[in-house]
Design an enzyme around this catalytic site. Structure first.
Site, PDB file in Angstrom:
ATOM      1  N   GLU A  25      -8.889  -1.485   9.032  1.00  0.00           N
ATOM      2  CA  GLU A  25      -8.873  -0.294   8.183  1.00  0.00           C
ATOM      3  C   GLU A  25      -8.425  -0.700   6.780  1.00  0.00           C
ATOM      4  OE1 GLU A  25      -6.702   3.061   9.782  1.00  0.00           O
ATOM      5  OE2 GLU A  25      -6.115   3.736   7.781  1.00  0.00           O
ATOM      6  N   GLU A  44      -4.410   6.469  -0.752  1.00  0.00           N
ATOM      7  CA  GLU A  44      -3.669   7.512  -0.045  1.00  0.00           C
ATOM      8  C   GLU A  44      -2.613   8.064  -0.999  1.00  0.00           C
ATOM      9  OE1 GLU A  44      -2.989   7.281   4.446  1.00  0.00           O
ATOM     10  OE2 GLU A  44      -2.888   5.185   3.809  1.00  0.00           O
TER      11      GLU A  44
END
Length: 273
Positions: free
Chosen positions: A150, A155
């Site tokens: 990932e 974020e």
């Protein structure tokens, strides 16, 4: 006139370890061949040739105790005036207290290596958790996270509007042990204007950028486990979560609805990709 070109488990995150690359050892590569771009110039639903959806509340709130129900309704995801709008709403819906949307290119556009970037304006408020990230294909369920890898390009938690972070997850460095680094704006906020978030990903390195500022590089030497980023392909995910392990729940000061605005998503490679 803009154009569209097509060629060809959010995880619990309590913290992360910083990568170790220094400025004088960073590899800087430029990928110049545009292979996929969505400029969001067609009103209505996002282009179905590029984007699909995750629907529902997932397993244990998508693995993070998130509070939203993801839909494909126009109330939660639409294109207007050249911008993709993902809207988080406070409403009772199929047993959840919030709705939002999560778009992904799985099975539609996937690539190993290249530059992946998006120009976005982020929401504001406690409990909001937008993300722009890449996930390795699970080969129809025969492989599992974090072995598939990932790459979190962006974020952000909505009550810290000057800070975002980029991380990687793999075997031995997933969840709270992920490897990454924050980036903080000076005299600006991510919720008041658009910024470009990107990675340049090649064999044995991932470079992280905000507005073309190279702020981190992650290499195999920086991870305490197997480097799973020389496999592929990976697909793109855009989502706006509400609540969960990282941001916590909204509070009385969180205003709804909140929006994640995306001006474009572009992917490049080089001729030897």
């Amino acid at each position: 006139m803009k154009s569209i070109i097509l060629k060809g488990i959010v995880i619990i995150l309590f913290g992360f370890l910083s990568s170790c690359a220094t400025d004088d050892t960073q590899i800087v590569a430029r990928f110049t061949e545009l292979v996929m771009a969505d400029e969001f110039d067609t009103e209505g639903a996002p282009n179905s040739a590029i984007w699909g959806y995750d629907i529902g509340t997932g397993d244990n709130g998508w693995g993070n105790n998130e509070l939203q129900y993801y839909t494909d309704r126009s109330e939660n995801v639409t294109v207007q005036n050249g911008v993709l709008i993902i809207t988080a709403k406070e409403e009772a819906f199929n047993g959840a207290s919030y709705t939002s949307a999560r778009l992904l290119t799985k099975g539609k556009f996937e690539q190993t290596y290249g530059r992946f970037e998006a120009r976005m304006r982020l929401p504001y408020g406690k409990g909001l958790w937008p993300a722009f990230w890449l996930l390795g294909d699970d080969s129809n369920g025969t492989e599992v996270w974090p072995q598939i890898g990932e790459i979190d390009i962006m974020e952000y938690v909505g009550d810290e509007p000057t800070i975002m972070f980029g991380t990687v997850h793999g075997p031995g460095y997933s969840g709270g042990e992920s490897i990454g680094k924050p980036y903080q704006l000076e005299n600006d906020r991510f919720d008041t204007g658009f910024h470009v978030f990107g990675v340049e990903w090649g064999p044995n390195y991932i470079n992280y950028y905000v507005d073309d500022v190279l702020y981190n590089q992650i290499t195999p030497d920086d991870v305490p486990g197997e480097w799973v980023f020389n496999r592929g392909p990976f697909y793109i995910i855009l989502n706006l979560a509400v609540g969960g392990a990282l941001p916590g729940s909204p509070n009385e000061e969180t205003v709804f609805p909140q929006t994640l605005l995306v001006d474009y998503v572009r992917v490049y490679k080089n001729s030897n990709n």
